[in-house]
Scaffold this motif. Structure first.
Motif, PDB file in Angstrom:
ATOM      1  N   LYS A  22       0.801  -1.231   0.000  1.00 33.29           N
ATOM      2  CA  LYS A  22       0.000   0.000   0.000  1.00 33.29           C
ATOM      3  C   LYS A  22       0.835   1.283   0.000  1.00 33.29           C
ATOM      4  N   LEU A  23       1.958   1.226  -0.687  1.00 28.40           N
ATOM      5  CA  LEU A  23       2.750   2.442  -0.882  1.00 28.40           C
ATOM      6  C   LEU A  23       2.197   3.181  -2.096  1.00 28.40           C
ATOM      7  N   PRO A  24       2.151   4.497  -2.060  1.00 25.66           N
ATOM      8  CA  PRO A  24       1.693   5.229  -3.243  1.00 25.66           C
ATOM      9  C   PRO A  24       2.668   5.036  -4.401  1.00 25.66           C
ATOM     10  N   ARG A  73      11.458   3.977   0.544  1.00 28.67           N
ATOM     11  CA  ARG A  73      10.464   3.024   0.054  1.00 28.67           C
ATOM     12  C   ARG A  73      10.640   1.616   0.608  1.00 28.67           C
ATOM     13  N   ILE A  74      11.041   1.505   1.848  1.00 24.72           N
ATOM     14  CA  ILE A  74      11.119   0.147   2.377  1.00 24.72           C
ATOM     15  C   ILE A  74       9.713  -0.451   2.415  1.00 24.72           C
ATOM     16  N   ALA A  75       9.607  -1.656   1.936  1.00 21.80           N
ATOM     17  CA  ALA A  75       8.295  -2.310   1.883  1.00 21.80           C
ATOM     18  C   ALA A  75       8.472  -3.805   2.070  1.00 21.80           C
ATOM     19  N   VAL A  76       7.607  -4.371   2.907  1.00 19.62           N
ATOM     20  CA  VAL A  76       7.608  -5.823   3.105  1.00 19.62           C
ATOM     21  C   VAL A  76       6.178  -6.323   2.863  1.00 19.62           C
ATOM     22  N   ASP A  77       6.065  -7.380   2.105  1.00 20.39           N
ATOM     23  CA  ASP A  77       4.770  -8.006   1.829  1.00 20.39           C
ATOM     24  C   ASP A  77       4.054  -8.278   3.164  1.00 20.39           C
ATOM     25  N   ARG A  83       9.132 -10.717  10.579  1.00 22.51           N
ATOM     26  CA  ARG A  83      10.153 -11.780  10.535  1.00 22.51           C
ATOM     27  C   ARG A  83      11.556 -11.200  10.407  1.00 22.51           C
ATOM     28  N   GLY A  84      11.695  -9.891  10.544  1.00 23.74           N
ATOM     29  CA  GLY A  84      13.025  -9.278  10.491  1.00 23.74           C
ATOM     30  C   GLY A  84      13.494  -8.916   9.088  1.00 23.74           C
ATOM     31  N   ILE A  85      12.581  -9.002   8.094  1.00 30.10           N
ATOM     32  CA  ILE A  85      13.008  -8.713   6.714  1.00 30.10           C
ATOM     33  C   ILE A  85      13.355  -7.233   6.541  1.00 30.10           C
ATOM     34  N   ALA A  86      12.592  -6.347   7.172  1.00 31.23           N
ATOM     35  CA  ALA A  86      12.899  -4.907   7.053  1.00 31.23           C
ATOM     36  C   ALA A  86      14.252  -4.598   7.696  1.00 31.23           C
ATOM     37  N   LYS A  87      14.559  -5.280   8.776  1.00 31.84           N
ATOM     38  CA  LYS A  87      15.871  -5.058   9.408  1.00 31.84           C
ATOM     39  C   LYS A  87      16.992  -5.506   8.458  1.00 31.84           C
ATOM     40  N   LEU A 108      12.940   9.422   5.688  1.00 34.85           N
ATOM     41  CA  LEU A 108      11.773  10.287   5.791  1.00 34.85           C
ATOM     42  C   LEU A 108      10.575   9.387   6.036  1.00 34.85           C
ATOM     43  N   ILE A 109       9.930   9.587   7.172  1.00 32.91           N
ATOM     44  CA  ILE A 109       8.827   8.697   7.557  1.00 32.91           C
ATOM     45  C   ILE A 109       7.642   9.540   8.010  1.00 32.91           C
ATOM     46  N   HIS A 110       6.456   9.175   7.528  1.00 33.88           N
ATOM     47  CA  HIS A 110       5.263   9.891   7.962  1.00 33.88           C
ATOM     48  C   HIS A 110       5.080   9.702   9.476  1.00 33.88           C
ATOM     49  N   ARG A 114       3.656   4.155  12.342  1.00 29.52           N
ATOM     50  CA  ARG A 114       4.254   3.697  13.598  1.00 29.52           C
ATOM     51  C   ARG A 114       5.237   2.544  13.392  1.00 29.52           C
ATOM     52  N   ALA A 115       4.884   1.609  12.491  1.00 28.17           N
ATOM     53  CA  ALA A 115       5.766   0.453  12.272  1.00 28.17           C
ATOM     54  C   ALA A 115       7.121   0.917  11.726  1.00 28.17           C
ATOM     55  N   SER A 116       7.077   1.862  10.770  1.00 30.70           N
ATOM     56  CA  SER A 116       8.335   2.330  10.179  1.00 30.70           C
ATOM     57  C   SER A 116       9.145   3.142  11.184  1.00 30.70           C
TER      58      SER A 116
HETATM   59  C1  LIG Z   1       7.524  -0.992   8.102  1.00 25.76           C
HETATM   60  C2  LIG Z   1       7.743  -2.370   7.472  1.00 25.76           C
HETATM   61  C3  LIG Z   1       8.706  -2.238   6.310  1.00 25.76           C
HETATM   62  C4  LIG Z   1       8.316  -3.319   8.538  1.00 25.76           C
HETATM   63  O1  LIG Z   1       8.634  -4.563   7.916  1.00 25.76           O
HETATM   64  P1  LIG Z   1       8.889  -5.919   8.760  1.00 25.76           P
HETATM   65  O2  LIG Z   1       9.680  -6.840   7.914  1.00 25.76           O
HETATM   66  O3  LIG Z   1       7.605  -6.416   9.290  1.00 25.76           O
HETATM   67  O4  LIG Z   1       9.796  -5.403   9.968  1.00 25.76           O
HETATM   68  P2  LIG Z   1      10.769  -6.307  10.861  1.00 25.76           P
HETATM   69  O5  LIG Z   1      10.142  -7.640  11.084  1.00 25.76           O
HETATM   70  O6  LIG Z   1      12.138  -6.279  10.273  1.00 25.76           O
HETATM   71  O7  LIG Z   1      10.752  -5.511  12.220  1.00 25.76           O
HETATM   72  C5  LIG Z   1      11.810  -4.631  12.572  1.00 25.76           C
HETATM   73  C6  LIG Z   1      11.366  -3.714  13.683  1.00 25.76           C
HETATM   74  O8  LIG Z   1      10.346  -2.847  13.222  1.00 25.76           O
HETATM   75  C7  LIG Z   1       9.407  -2.603  14.260  1.00 25.76           C
HETATM   76  N1  LIG Z   1       8.090  -3.006  13.763  1.00 25.76           N
HETATM   77  C8  LIG Z   1       7.827  -3.732  12.651  1.00 25.76           C
HETATM   78  N2  LIG Z   1       6.482  -3.839  12.496  1.00 25.76           N
HETATM   79  C9  LIG Z   1       5.930  -3.175  13.525  1.00 25.76           C
HETATM   80  C10 LIG Z   1       4.583  -2.906  13.888  1.00 25.76           C
HETATM   81  N3  LIG Z   1       3.537  -3.372  13.171  1.00 25.76           N
HETATM   82  N4  LIG Z   1       4.365  -2.167  14.987  1.00 25.76           N
HETATM   83  C11 LIG Z   1       5.373  -1.693  15.728  1.00 25.76           C
HETATM   84  N5  LIG Z   1       6.683  -1.911  15.415  1.00 25.76           N
HETATM   85  C12 LIG Z   1       6.938  -2.638  14.332  1.00 25.76           C
HETATM   86  C13 LIG Z   1       9.860  -3.360  15.461  1.00 25.76           C
HETATM   87  O9  LIG Z   1      10.626  -2.481  16.249  1.00 25.76           O
HETATM   88  C14 LIG Z   1      10.762  -4.421  14.877  1.00 25.76           C
HETATM   89  O10 LIG Z   1      11.821  -4.764  15.706  1.00 25.76           O
HETATM   90  P3  LIG Z   1      11.711  -6.044  16.680  1.00 25.76           P
HETATM   91  O11 LIG Z   1      11.181  -7.177  15.863  1.00 25.76           O
HETATM   92  O12 LIG Z   1      13.114  -6.285  17.098  1.00 25.76           O
HETATM   93  O13 LIG Z   1      10.798  -5.633  17.745  1.00 25.76           O
HETATM   94  C15 LIG Z   1       6.401  -2.973   6.968  1.00 25.76           C
HETATM   95  O14 LIG Z   1       5.447  -2.872   8.000  1.00 25.76           O
HETATM   96  C16 LIG Z   1       5.829  -2.315   5.721  1.00 25.76           C
HETATM   97  O15 LIG Z   1       6.152  -2.727   4.601  1.00 25.76           O
HETATM   98  N6  LIG Z   1       4.966  -1.304   5.875  1.00 25.76           N
HETATM   99  C17 LIG Z   1       4.284  -0.674   4.738  1.00 25.76           C
HETATM  100  C18 LIG Z   1       5.211   0.121   3.862  1.00 25.76           C
HETATM  101  C19 LIG Z   1       5.720   1.367   4.517  1.00 25.76           C
HETATM  102  O16 LIG Z   1       4.986   2.081   5.202  1.00 25.76           O
HETATM  103  N7  LIG Z   1       7.001   1.672   4.274  1.00 25.76           N
HETATM  104  C20 LIG Z   1       7.661   2.816   4.822  1.00 25.76           C
HETATM  105  C21 LIG Z   1       7.733   3.911   3.864  1.00 25.76           C
HETATM  106  S1  LIG Z   1       8.663   5.248   4.600  1.00 25.76           S
END
Ligand SMILES: CC(C)(COP(=O)(O)OP(=O)(O)OC[C@H]1O[C@@H](n2cnc3c(N)ncnc32)[C@H](O)[C@@H]1OP(=O)(O)O)[C@@H](O)C(=O)NCCC(=O)NCCS
Length: 142
Positions: A22-24, A73-77, A83-87, A108-110, A114-116
């Protein structure tokens, strides 16, 4: 999970991933195949994907201006989150930038993403609440 550089052959999957996340998408602008092909020619190291077999489960784009690097533009399905893929992708993006001599990384994060924000803090990024983000665009599709 295999982390590798993306090529223009991955463009379609990248767009599909962004849609699932759901990224623009600026389909007629900077996300078009033509534009991304040009970016890839300039910066072949900076488009990075995480693959589960043939499926693109996550991606990140790095960039830099010679002084400072950006992770974009980090994005995870949705099916692969938590599962640590964003890390992994953040670390891979930073590593790619370091190889180009960059030592400062920006995001730059909105404020409501909160997750980002949580990911960024987890990766050691420091927030600045005294900086405004301003842009000027040559068109709405860019
Ligand atoms: C943000 C995003 C990339 C995280 O991906 P992910 O692979 O689930 O993240 P990870 O499993 O690597 O988690 C890494 C850390 O992020 C944080 N995190 C991830 N998802 C979270 C959530 N839903 N709520 C709160 N914290 C979260 C945690 O701190 C986590 O660390 P921890 O596991 O040691 O606690 C994913 O939710 C996403 O694709 N979001 C939509 C796209 C987006 O908004 N991109 C950013 C554009 S700026």
């Amino acid at each position: 999970m295999k982390i590798r550089r993306l090529t223009i052959a991955d463009h379609r999957e990248l767009i599909k991933l962004w849609e699932r996340a759901k990224l623009p998408i600026k389909a007629r602008g900077r996300d078009s195949r033509t534009h991304i092909a040009r970016e890839l020619r300039c910066n072949p190291d900076f488009f990075i994907g995480a693959f589960d077999g043939a499926l693109l489960a996550g991606a990140i784009i790095a960039s830099h201006d010679g002084r400072k690097g950006w992770l974009n533009r980090i994005a995870v399905d949705p099916d692969y989150r938590g599962r640590g893929i964003a890390k992994l992708l953040t670390t891979a993006g930073e590593r790619a930038l370091r190889r180009h001599g960059i030592r400062i990384f920006g995001l730059l994060i909105h404020v409501r993403n909160r997750a980002s924000l949580s990911l960024a803090r987890r990766m050691g990024y420091v927030e600045h609440d005294d900086i405004a983000y301003l842009t000027k665009r040559d068109g709405e599709h860019i």
